[in-house]
Motif scaffolding. Structure first.
Motif, PDB file in Angstrom:
ATOM      1  N   PHE A  82     -18.852   6.762  -9.850  1.00 54.20           N
ATOM      2  CA  PHE A  82     -17.553   7.396 -10.127  1.00 54.20           C
ATOM      3  C   PHE A  82     -16.415   6.454  -9.694  1.00 54.20           C
ATOM      4  CE2 PHE A  82     -15.217  11.744  -9.246  1.00 54.20           C
ATOM      5  CZ  PHE A  82     -14.456  11.579 -10.394  1.00 54.20           C
ATOM      6  N   THR A  83     -16.553   5.887  -8.498  1.00 52.94           N
ATOM      7  CA  THR A  83     -15.475   5.018  -7.992  1.00 52.94           C
ATOM      8  C   THR A  83     -15.506   3.630  -8.642  1.00 52.94           C
ATOM      9  OG1 THR A  83     -16.864   4.411  -6.106  1.00 52.94           O
ATOM     10  CG2 THR A  83     -15.245   6.164  -5.748  1.00 52.94           C
ATOM     11  N   ALA A  84     -16.607   3.292  -9.333  1.00 51.42           N
ATOM     12  CA  ALA A  84     -16.644   2.006 -10.047  1.00 51.42           C
ATOM     13  C   ALA A  84     -15.795   2.052 -11.313  1.00 51.42           C
ATOM     14  CB  ALA A  84     -18.085   1.638 -10.397  1.00 51.42           C
ATOM     15  N   LEU A  85     -15.455   3.255 -11.746  1.00 57.60           N
ATOM     16  CA  LEU A  85     -14.628   3.420 -12.943  1.00 57.60           C
ATOM     17  C   LEU A  85     -13.158   3.332 -12.530  1.00 57.60           C
ATOM     18  CD1 LEU A  85     -16.640   6.414 -14.422  1.00 57.60           C
ATOM     19  CD2 LEU A  85     -16.437   4.139 -15.485  1.00 57.60           C
ATOM     20  N   PRO A  86     -12.428   2.317 -13.002  1.00 62.15           N
ATOM     21  CA  PRO A  86     -11.033   2.141 -12.567  1.00 62.15           C
ATOM     22  C   PRO A  86     -10.090   3.109 -13.294  1.00 62.15           C
ATOM     23  CG  PRO A  86     -11.670   0.367 -14.056  1.00 62.15           C
ATOM     24  CD  PRO A  86     -12.898   1.234 -13.880  1.00 62.15           C
ATOM     25  N   SER A  87     -10.189   4.371 -12.944  1.00 63.25           N
ATOM     26  CA  SER A  87      -9.437   5.413 -13.656  1.00 63.25           C
ATOM     27  C   SER A  87      -7.998   5.501 -13.139  1.00 63.25           C
ATOM     28  CB  SER A  87     -10.146   6.754 -13.521  1.00 63.25           C
ATOM     29  OG  SER A  87     -10.401   7.056 -12.166  1.00 63.25           O
ATOM     30  N   VAL A  88      -7.270   4.409 -13.367  1.00 60.20           N
ATOM     31  CA  VAL A  88      -5.858   4.352 -12.969  1.00 60.20           C
ATOM     32  C   VAL A  88      -5.044   4.961 -14.110  1.00 60.20           C
ATOM     33  CG1 VAL A  88      -3.961   2.872 -12.221  1.00 60.20           C
ATOM     34  CG2 VAL A  88      -6.341   2.239 -11.696  1.00 60.20           C
ATOM     35  N   GLY A  89      -4.711   6.217 -13.971  1.00 57.91           N
ATOM     36  CA  GLY A  89      -4.072   6.947 -15.067  1.00 57.91           C
ATOM     37  C   GLY A  89      -2.737   6.352 -15.474  1.00 57.91           C
ATOM     38  N   GLY A  90      -2.040   5.749 -14.533  1.00 55.29           N
ATOM     39  CA  GLY A  90      -0.723   5.215 -14.830  1.00 55.29           C
ATOM     40  C   GLY A  90      -0.762   3.855 -15.510  1.00 55.29           C
ATOM     41  N   ASP A  91      -1.935   3.281 -15.674  1.00 52.22           N
ATOM     42  CA  ASP A  91      -2.056   1.946 -16.259  1.00 52.22           C
ATOM     43  C   ASP A  91      -2.637   2.054 -17.670  1.00 52.22           C
ATOM     44  OD1 ASP A  91      -2.548  -0.634 -16.961  1.00 52.22           O
ATOM     45  OD2 ASP A  91      -3.752  -1.138 -15.188  1.00 52.22           O
ATOM     46  N   GLN A 101      -4.750   6.244  -7.845  1.00 51.39           N
ATOM     47  CA  GLN A 101      -3.586   5.374  -7.685  1.00 51.39           C
ATOM     48  C   GLN A 101      -3.937   3.947  -8.120  1.00 51.39           C
ATOM     49  OE1 GLN A 101      -0.311   5.474  -5.904  1.00 51.39           O
ATOM     50  NE2 GLN A 101      -0.422   7.596  -6.616  1.00 51.39           N
ATOM     51  N   PRO A 102      -2.939   3.163  -8.519  1.00 55.82           N
ATOM     52  CA  PRO A 102      -3.208   1.740  -8.803  1.00 55.82           C
ATOM     53  C   PRO A 102      -3.756   1.051  -7.548  1.00 55.82           C
ATOM     54  CG  PRO A 102      -0.996   2.368  -9.530  1.00 55.82           C
ATOM     55  CD  PRO A 102      -1.526   3.512  -8.719  1.00 55.82           C
ATOM     56  N   PRO A 103      -4.597   0.033  -7.731  1.00 54.89           N
ATOM     57  CA  PRO A 103      -5.209  -0.629  -6.561  1.00 54.89           C
ATOM     58  C   PRO A 103      -4.302  -1.680  -5.911  1.00 54.89           C
ATOM     59  CG  PRO A 103      -6.061  -1.572  -8.583  1.00 54.89           C
ATOM     60  CD  PRO A 103      -5.136  -0.449  -9.001  1.00 54.89           C
ATOM     61  N   GLU A 104      -3.266  -2.141  -6.636  1.00 58.20           N
ATOM     62  CA  GLU A 104      -2.433  -3.220  -6.116  1.00 58.20           C
ATOM     63  C   GLU A 104      -1.860  -2.857  -4.755  1.00 58.20           C
ATOM     64  OE1 GLU A 104      -2.179  -1.911  -9.104  1.00 58.20           O
ATOM     65  OE2 GLU A 104      -2.699  -3.525 -10.469  1.00 58.20           O
ATOM     66  N   PRO A 105      -1.627  -3.816  -3.863  1.00 52.26           N
ATOM     67  CA  PRO A 105      -1.906  -5.256  -3.979  1.00 52.26           C
ATOM     68  C   PRO A 105      -3.365  -5.594  -3.649  1.00 52.26           C
ATOM     69  CG  PRO A 105      -0.811  -4.778  -1.901  1.00 52.26           C
ATOM     70  CD  PRO A 105      -0.951  -3.468  -2.616  1.00 52.26           C
ATOM     71  N   GLY A 146      -9.480   5.594  -4.650  1.00 52.38           N
ATOM     72  CA  GLY A 146      -9.690   6.954  -5.138  1.00 52.38           C
ATOM     73  C   GLY A 146     -10.826   7.691  -4.460  1.00 52.38           C
ATOM     74  N   ILE A 147     -11.508   7.044  -3.500  1.00 56.00           N
ATOM     75  CA  ILE A 147     -12.693   7.690  -2.929  1.00 56.00           C
ATOM     76  C   ILE A 147     -12.331   8.902  -2.073  1.00 56.00           C
ATOM     77  CG2 ILE A 147     -12.872   6.285  -0.809  1.00 56.00           C
ATOM     78  CD1 ILE A 147     -15.952   6.133  -1.511  1.00 56.00           C
ATOM     79  N   SER A 148     -11.150   8.825  -1.462  1.00 58.45           N
ATOM     80  CA  SER A 148     -10.691   9.942  -0.627  1.00 58.45           C
ATOM     81  C   SER A 148      -9.782  10.867  -1.433  1.00 58.45           C
ATOM     82  CB  SER A 148      -9.945   9.370   0.598  1.00 58.45           C
ATOM     83  OG  SER A 148      -9.444  10.400   1.408  1.00 58.45           O
ATOM     84  N   PHE A 171     -12.215  17.504   1.652  1.00 56.86           N
ATOM     85  CA  PHE A 171     -12.831  16.890   2.827  1.00 56.86           C
ATOM     86  C   PHE A 171     -12.422  15.427   3.007  1.00 56.86           C
ATOM     87  CE2 PHE A 171     -14.673  20.903   2.773  1.00 56.86           C
ATOM     88  CZ  PHE A 171     -14.939  21.189   4.090  1.00 56.86           C
ATOM     89  N   SER A 172     -11.296  15.095   2.390  1.00 55.89           N
ATOM     90  CA  SER A 172     -10.643  13.851   2.776  1.00 55.89           C
ATOM     91  C   SER A 172      -9.838  14.142   4.043  1.00 55.89           C
ATOM     92  CB  SER A 172      -9.729  13.355   1.656  1.00 55.89           C
ATOM     93  OG  SER A 172      -8.585  14.165   1.563  1.00 55.89           O
ATOM     94  N   THR A 173      -9.335  13.103   4.687  1.00 56.89           N
ATOM     95  CA  THR A 173      -8.510  13.262   5.887  1.00 56.89           C
ATOM     96  C   THR A 173      -7.241  12.446   5.678  1.00 56.89           C
ATOM     97  OG1 THR A 173     -10.582  13.382   7.127  1.00 56.89           O
ATOM     98  CG2 THR A 173      -8.553  13.168   8.421  1.00 56.89           C
ATOM     99  N   SER A 174      -6.118  12.936   6.208  1.00 62.11           N
ATOM    100  CA  SER A 174      -4.833  12.363   5.811  1.00 62.11           C
ATOM    101  C   SER A 174      -4.637  10.911   6.246  1.00 62.11           C
ATOM    102  CB  SER A 174      -3.692  13.223   6.337  1.00 62.11           C
ATOM    103  OG  SER A 174      -3.675  13.182   7.749  1.00 62.11           O
ATOM    104  N   ASP A 175      -5.488  10.414   7.129  1.00 58.06           N
ATOM    105  CA  ASP A 175      -5.320   9.017   7.564  1.00 58.06           C
ATOM    106  C   ASP A 175      -6.150   8.037   6.729  1.00 58.06           C
ATOM    107  OD1 ASP A 175      -7.880   9.568   8.376  1.00 58.06           O
ATOM    108  OD2 ASP A 175      -7.585   8.958  10.469  1.00 58.06           O
ATOM    109  N   GLU A 176      -6.722   8.505   5.606  1.00 59.38           N
ATOM    110  CA  GLU A 176      -7.692   7.660   4.902  1.00 59.38           C
ATOM    111  C   GLU A 176      -7.065   6.719   3.862  1.00 59.38           C
ATOM    112  OE1 GLU A 176     -11.788  10.188   5.704  1.00 59.38           O
ATOM    113  OE2 GLU A 176     -10.693  10.594   3.853  1.00 59.38           O
ATOM    114  N   ASP A 177      -5.781   6.401   4.080  1.00 52.35           N
ATOM    115  CA  ASP A 177      -5.109   5.355   3.286  1.00 52.35           C
ATOM    116  C   ASP A 177      -5.208   5.566   1.787  1.00 52.35           C
ATOM    117  OD1 ASP A 177      -3.990   3.899   5.367  1.00 52.35           O
ATOM    118  OD2 ASP A 177      -5.847   2.789   5.718  1.00 52.35           O
ATOM    119  N   PHE A 178      -5.193   6.826   1.350  1.00 53.42           N
ATOM    120  CA  PHE A 178      -5.006   6.984  -0.092  1.00 53.42           C
ATOM    121  C   PHE A 178      -3.591   6.499  -0.399  1.00 53.42           C
ATOM    122  CE2 PHE A 178      -3.534  11.213   1.279  1.00 53.42           C
ATOM    123  CZ  PHE A 178      -4.558  11.661   2.100  1.00 53.42           C
ATOM    124  N   HIS A 179      -3.386   5.969  -1.562  1.00 55.92           N
ATOM    125  CA  HIS A 179      -2.100   5.385  -2.021  1.00 55.92           C
ATOM    126  C   HIS A 179      -1.825   4.054  -1.326  1.00 55.92           C
ATOM    127  CE1 HIS A 179      -0.286   9.351  -3.752  1.00 55.92           C
ATOM    128  NE2 HIS A 179      -1.599   9.441  -3.648  1.00 55.92           N
TER     129      HIS A 179
END
Lengths: 468, 468
Positions: A23-32, A93-97, A119-121, A422-430
């Motif tokens: 699932f996470t191998a798929l670069p599903s960056v909706g904004g791109d 979210q986009p992966p950059e940088p 996107g894992i979290s 079951f993500s946690t807010s410190d898991e650096d999403f974005h």
């Protein structure tokens, strides 16, 4: 009903991990736009899992020609039992940088008990936890303990532009007794919590003009207004020295937290100093309130951007004629958001100096704070489920941020939403190096099995008082 | 000595115009590396005119390998007579934006009594007026009425980076009794004036940091400082509600204008309403002062730029950790510029909130205001010359802007400068459609002949009290 579903779900956690890797191998960056193919591959991937979990009536919702459709499916095999709408999203979210990632963002990598991937979290891991639990019921019992409708969005990270239309056009299809969201995020890794509310939000932009054009600061300085000075004065005047928002009428009707509420919050283990230290700052806000009270029970007017004049390299002797600011607001429970936002705008207009003009534009519709009622049966079921997994009940907490989807769901479908991610807010999403704690996976799977089972045991009439 | 030089100079005004057309046809944009060839052609063009006017010892000053050299030449034929340093510059501002020009910027075009071309008012027309007057003396008398040294700069529009070194390295070569500048600009077309002073200037940039990184305005807003709010508060606090600069010590020693000074200024025809209307603004500044007093006799702290957070399109729910500002200051006569600038910086530091850091950088050396003493012989000669041409004496006025070159000349060469340009400040230099009033040409030529003749009649000892 037995523990067999839980056992099966936990025994097959390797398969969960394999699927999470895919699932996470798929670069599903909706904004791109360049990732349109990956978005379609992701939809197909999920549709396969959804079918495998026994769901039927699969369809895609929203416009096919623009944006990314939401996935819908249902299992409605228990007439008279409650129906849950289960929400998650497949876009990331986009992966950059890229150069700040320690391992490739679309290659799930485990280090020190953490699984890293974009996107894992937010929200692939938590969404897959929900699907894994649903699939375990299918594998063991051949059915679910209640009726479930799935709504899996593809535009969450780009502001959910199609969601209002999706909800309005499919209100009957999506009707349910409550929504259980696999999105969101647990507050802290060191405290078991359930989120029971969020602040409302609003916002607008302003442009202040003090002259027809920029003027030479030597030739004219001191005898004509400077848009930046006037803007600084306008914005500084939104708060008094005690940090209180001073716009007349802004807090009309907003109740002060009562003694019980304050005592309950004071009882939550929370280290203000450590909180600020981690952010490289100091606690600061309205005098007379704790940090948690400021975040959960008090409103804000925040400057998100401010600019004007020469902002490039070097100097320029200019008295700027225009200044700009972007402002957002947050509203706690009990505040009339629309009226409060109007009060801020009216105050800025009233304080605009003579001879200047203030344009207020891009005014967002202000939304009130959202709160899940303490007696809501799904909230209680979620608490019971967490207690079953962790051995103690979660604390009820709020969040300072806003959940526009929760407001939309309540407005259109008339139902409450409980966040059960079951993500946690410190898991650096974005941010780079997004991760999911590996330990959250079995916790989440067990808890989702437990809450589905408990929700299935509820009397559908228990939801009636909480439906709009 | 007779009127024959004036007669000749005015009779050959067609040749002046032909040369002005040729001069302005050269795109001497010093800041544009692509115009290096045009800059060299312009130097050669001027060197031809200078030789024709009988000047000798021509040389180029400043580094040849970077920037654009200044031209030097001299006629020192009258031992014991005064020596004037005559200043002008041959570089011009960039012409962009081209599409706003009504005729090509490097093709002199006359419309309604105005000659349009880039650089025609700043400073090619006025410089050529001086050279035309000098050449008329050569043509009629075969000599000048006094000693003259020419200094014609090629880096004025790019901040005169080589000028301090040129002055320091050639202090003997450039020594003179006073400087007469063909640069500058008359205040107004409707009032005969001589500029006797300018404000000093200073400046610096600041960056305020309130946290280690930008934070989510929903999750943290209300409980952490917002750099933009704190910057707005810092900057708004530079002035009180009466428009007075409040930094402790800032105005120490600065005299209040006395009654005579105020009466003299009040006597200058000046319409505050029309002044502001033309700028699309309203008069605004320190309470208790007129617009002219604010411009000429009062200090300023001006924000030239201010920025932070999200300044692009759309919204971003961020509580910014950094805010920035560019600040310049102006100092009237009697103010200790360096001390006043230090006072502003000290005040900003003192008011920086706990937990935040303020970086102050790119601090410019603050310069005091410049004033030509009322009794200075060249100032009196200039007044006499204007009276001879116009039939009445000019009013002495000041300017709000700063003239760094005047300070440099005073500091290094120890002499005063009188501005004797025949451009006018409304002639859109530094903007599209720069023009020179055609009527200014004969006025300027006659006045330059007159002032050179009068300065030649001065006793060299009359300058002694005013030399540093």
């Amino acid at each position: 009903m037995s523990c067999r579903v839980t056992d099966h779900a936990l025994a097959t956690v390797d398969r969960y991990r394999e699927r999470l890797a895919a699932f996470t191998a798929l670069p599903s960056v909706g904004g791109d736009p360049a990732q349109a193919r990956a978005m379609e591959d992701t939809r197909s991937f999920l549709e396969g899992l959804i079918a495998e979990a026994g769901f039927t009536n699969q369809r895609r919702l929203g416009p096919a020609d623009s944006g990314h459709q939401a996935l819908y499916a249902e299992r409605l095999e228990h007439p008279g039992a409650p129906t849950l709408l289960v929400y998650g999203h497949y876009d990331v979210q986009p992966p950059e940088p890229y150069d700040l990632w320690h391992s490739p963002p679309f290659e799930m990598t485990e280090r020190d008990g953490r699984l890293y991937a974009r996107g894992i979290s937010d929200d692939k891991g938590p969404l897959l936890i929900a699907l894994h639990a649903l699939a375990a019921f299918e594998a063991v019992d051949g059915t679910l303990p209640l009726n479930v409708k799935l709504l899996i969005e593809g535009e969450e990270e780009t502001g959910s532009p199609s969601m209002p239309a999706i909800l309005n056009e499919n209100a009957d299809l999506l009707s349910a007794d409550a929504m259980l969201s696999a999105d969101g995020g647990r507050w802290r890794a060191d405290l078991l919590t359930l989120n029971v509310g969020s602040r409302g939000s609003g916002g607008f932009e302003i442009t202040l003009r003090t002259a027809a054009k920029d003027l030479h600061s030597g030739r004219y300085g001191g005898a004509v207004p400077n848009a930046l000075h006037e803007m600084a004065r306008l914005l500084a005047g939104l708060h008094d020295d005690a940090g209180r928002i001073t716009c007349p009428g802004f807090t009309d009707g907003l109740p002060e937290p009562d003694a019980d509420e304050r005592a309950e919050m004071a009882n939550i283990p929370f280290d203000e100093g450590a909180f600020a230290d981690a952010l490289g700052t100091v606690p600061q806000g309205e005098d007379g309130y704790t940090t948690l009270e400021r975040l959960w029970l008090r409103p804000t007017v925040e400057l998100n951007g401010m600019w004007g004049g020469h902002t490039g390299a070097g100097g320029k002797t200019v008295t700027p004629a225009e200044a700009h600011a972007k402002i957002t607001l947050r509203f706690p429970p009990g505040q009339d958001a629309a009226r409060a936002q109007d009060a801020v705008i009216a105050d800025l207009r009233a304080r605009t100096p003579a001879g200047a003009t203030l344009d207020v534009f891009d005014v967002r519709q202000a939304t009130d704070a959202a709160s899940v009622p303490q007696g809501h049966p799904l909230l209680i079921a979620c608490g019971d489920a967490l207690e079953a997994v962790h051995g103690h009940r979660p604390r009820h907490v709020r969040m300072g941020a806003s959940l526009p989807l929760v407001n939309m769901i309540k407005d259109v479908l008339g139902i409450e939403t409980v966040m059960f991610s079951f993500s946690t807010s410190d898991e650096d999403f974005h941010a780079p190096n997004e991760f999911l704690r590996a330990a959250s996976i079995p916790e989440g799977i067990a808890a989702w099995v437990a809450v589905l089972r408990r929700a299935g045991a509820l009397d559908v009439d228990a939801f009636t008082p909480y439906r709009g």
